[in-house]
Write a protein that holds these residues in place. Structure first.
Motif, PDB file in Angstrom:
ATOM      1  N   ALA A   1       2.547   8.922   5.609  1.00 17.61           N
ATOM      2  CA  ALA A   1       1.286   9.517   5.160  1.00 17.61           C
ATOM      3  C   ALA A   1       1.151  10.973   5.588  1.00 17.61           C
TER       4      ALA A   1
ATOM      5  N   HIS B   1       1.993   6.098   9.376  1.00 18.84           N
ATOM      6  CA  HIS B   1       1.465   7.436   9.657  1.00 18.84           C
ATOM      7  C   HIS B   1       2.483   8.506   9.255  1.00 18.84           C
TER       8      HIS B   1
ATOM      9  N   THR C   1      -2.571   2.426   6.766  1.00 21.80           N
ATOM     10  CA  THR C   1      -2.778   2.728   8.186  1.00 21.80           C
ATOM     11  C   THR C   1      -3.990   1.998   8.749  1.00 21.80           C
ATOM     12  N   ARG C   2      -5.064   1.879   7.960  1.00 16.63           N
ATOM     13  CA  ARG C   2      -6.251   1.134   8.418  1.00 16.63           C
ATOM     14  C   ARG C   2      -5.902  -0.338   8.647  1.00 16.63           C
TER      15      ARG C   2
ATOM     16  N   ASN D   1       0.742  11.925   8.539  1.00 16.54           N
ATOM     17  CA  ASN D   1      -0.141  11.989   9.712  1.00 16.54           C
ATOM     18  C   ASN D   1       0.727  12.119  10.964  1.00 16.54           C
TER      19      ASN D   1
ATOM     20  N   GLN E   1      -3.645  -0.616  11.767  1.00 16.88           N
ATOM     21  CA  GLN E   1      -4.396  -0.305  12.994  1.00 16.88           C
ATOM     22  C   GLN E   1      -5.294  -1.486  13.377  1.00 16.88           C
TER      23      GLN E   1
ATOM     24  N   ASP F   1       0.831  -1.210   0.000  1.00 12.19           N
ATOM     25  CA  ASP F   1       0.000   0.000   0.000  1.00 12.19           C
ATOM     26  C   ASP F   1       0.862   1.256   0.000  1.00 12.19           C
TER      27      ASP F   1
ATOM     28  N   ASN G   1      -0.982   4.448  -1.222  1.00 10.56           N
ATOM     29  CA  ASN G   1      -2.333   4.293  -0.684  1.00 10.56           C
ATOM     30  C   ASN G   1      -2.218   4.277   0.842  1.00 10.56           C
ATOM     31  N   TYR G   2      -1.932   5.442   1.391  1.00 10.26           N
ATOM     32  CA  TYR G   2      -1.585   5.546   2.803  1.00 10.26           C
ATOM     33  C   TYR G   2      -2.750   5.214   3.728  1.00 10.26           C
ATOM     34  N   SER G   3      -3.952   5.622   3.359  1.00 12.34           N
ATOM     35  CA  SER G   3      -5.094   5.361   4.237  1.00 12.34           C
ATOM     36  C   SER G   3      -5.351   3.867   4.364  1.00 12.34           C
ATOM     37  N   SER G   4      -5.154   3.125   3.281  1.00 12.15           N
ATOM     38  CA  SER G   4      -5.325   1.679   3.332  1.00 12.15           C
ATOM     39  C   SER G   4      -4.272   1.039   4.220  1.00 12.15           C
TER      40      SER G   4
END
Length: 502
Positions: free
Chosen positions: A407, A404, A380-381, A409, A384, A370, A375-378
């Motif tokens: 990304a 994070h 991190t999800r 964040n 997590q 990812d 595709n950072y949100s994928s």
């Protein structure tokens, strides 16, 4: 981010290695002559007769003093060598050491583990509960039980108080002996084993004969305790003899034997004794841990000149002869990720994910795909969710923090690492990433505080004091934070003073 904190440490140590070691030993209140004693560069299969590095807790000094010595030794060692920042590998070694220590006769079973990024086969134990493992040990040991046999042997040295006996035979030589170990092990992990043995020999020349005679008894005891520890932990005690046989072969087919052999003599008789001891134990069904082979794949990938060459190697193994098919597939996926081929990597990794979708090693690899795809949100999800199922997992925690960070964040990474740094206080990689994250999150005081902790763990006290003083100046109107930094400044000054007194 994987090797950045090693690079930072080395930037603070630009002087030649011998000069840095002498400087470090002056902090311990001693001097050390390097390279002044001739060394033996070849070995015979009959017996390699060199001083003993494996040792134990000391009875001459108090346990508290011993812990202080061990921690100071570890800080100085870290400042001079390249240690692994692979969180998954670190977690695996720590788990293995802890699992074996629980079944060993050690009184204090808390062990600090340092993984050295070096392809030589070596492991060592240092007074005060320090265990070191070179990544090369994974390449040499064919399975997990063989790997564990070396760790159990070193724990045997610690539990049998061989270091204490050595001190009794060499009264008042505590610091020179520790410094000699530091010099030898640093050089073995950087400039090569021959220089390391020269350093050790120079330090211990006066007591060389007695150490050699003592070493044979030490090795017999460590073998006995190590094999018993293996059996009690549910591992195959035959692995010790198997590992010794491989070591002996190395003396016959290589110009230089593995580093471990230079300090642990191996003979045909010793192999026979190990086999005889293991035969007296209850039979344990042979096992071949896949996790061990996954770690080997990570190390082998790191050792390849380029990701493209790693892809060719693992691809050939996956389609040909391999030690473990899953490990070959895993290594190929990691190599494809490193080569910037995320689609191919996902195709390779998917069969492993289908079988074990929640396995940390596979989840981390999937998250890396990812990240390469941005595709950072994928990523991190995914991480997590895995961490929620496995709270406190070191590799997943560091993986999520790094995701994070990539990304952008920074506040999320900062919150995660600030909490984790209170749990894993003695891990330089945690403090390094936290300092980077603080900076990008705009917390400059936090940068100085985290940088100070990083430098403390690496024995670079001047830099630590510099950062703490910057932080103190910036928090004059923040009483609580200022008081904490002032106290830490006093702590570091005391550490410096103790280092000079040692």
């Amino acid at each position: 981010m994987t090797d950045s904190h090693n690079t930072l440490t080395r930037r603070c140590n630009k002087a030649p290695l011998t000069q840095r070691l002498r400087t470090g030993f002056k902090a311990l209140g001693i001097g050390l002559l390097l390279g002044t004693i001739p060394i033996v560069t070849t070995a015979t299969s009959e017996e390699i007769r060199l001083p003993e590095l494996g040792d134990s807790t000391s009875g001459v000094v108090s346990r508290q003093r011993e812990k202080e010595l061990g921690q100071m030794w570890l800080r100085m060692f870290r400042s001079q060598v390249k240690t692994s920042s692979d969180a998954l590998l670190q977690q695996y070694v720590e788990k293995t050491v802890k699992g074996l220590a629980e079944y060993s006769p050690l009184e204090d079973k808390s062990i600090d583990v340092v993984v050295v990024s070096n392809e030589t086969m070596n492991a060592f134990a240092v007074p005060g509960g320090i265990m070191g493992v070179h990544t090369g040990l994974f390449l040499f040991a064919e399975n997990e039980d063989q790997f564990a046999s070396v760790i159990a042997h070193e724990l045997g040295h610690l539990s049998q108080r061989h270091y204490a006996r050595s001190l009794e035979a060499q009264r008042n030589s505590t610091i020179p002996t520790l410094a000699g170990m530091l010099g030898a092990l640093v050089l073995a992990a950087t400039a090569g084993g021959e220089a390391g043995i020269a350093a050790m020999t120079a330090t211990q020349a006066a007591a060389l004969d007695s150490q050699l005679r003592f070493s044979r008894k030490n090795e017999q005891e460590a073998d006995r305790v190590g094999i018993e520890t293996l059996a009690k932990s549910g591992r195959n005690p035959d692995a010790a003899g198997e590992m010794f046989e491989q070591m002996l072969k190395a003396t016959r087919y290589y110009r230089r034997p593995p580093e471990f052999l230079l300090t642990h003599p191996v003979t045909e008789k010793r192999i026979a004794d190990a086999k005889l001891r293991s035969q007296r134990m209850e039979d344990v069904p042979p096992s071949d841990s896949r996790d061990y082979h996954l770690m080997r794949a990570r190390i082998r990938l790191a050792g390849e000149p380029t990701p493209q060459q790693a892809v060719k190697r693992f691809n050939a193994e996956l389609n040909g002869i391999n030690d473990n098919e899953d490990a070959a597939r895993y290594g190929l996926a990691l190599a494809q990720i490193a080569a910037g081929k995320p689609d191919m990597a996902l195709d390779t990794l998917q069969p492993l994910l289908d079988k074990e979708p929640s396995k940390a090693a596979f989840v981390l690899a999937r998250a890396d795909i990812d990240l390469v795809r941005e595709n950072y949100s994928s990523a991190t999800r995914r991480l997590q969710h895995a961490l929620d199922r496995n709270p406190g997992d070191h590799a997943l925690t560091m993986g999520l923090a790094n995701a994070h960070f990539k990304a952008s964040n920074y506040l999320a990474a900062e919150r995660l690492l600030a909490k984790y740094s209170r749990i894993r206080k003695k891990d330089p990689s945690v403090w390094y990433l936290l300092a980077e994250t603080h900076g990008l999150a705009g917390d400059i005081v936090g940068v100085h505080e985290a940088r100070a902790e990083y430098y403390i763990l690496n024995g670079i006290f001047d830099k630590a004091l510099q950062h703490l003083r910057h932080g103190i100046r910036m928090t004059k109107n923040e009483y609580q934070t200022n008081a904490i930094l002032e106290q830490r400044l006093k702590d570091v000054i005391k550490m410096q003073e103790k280092a000079r007194e040692l």
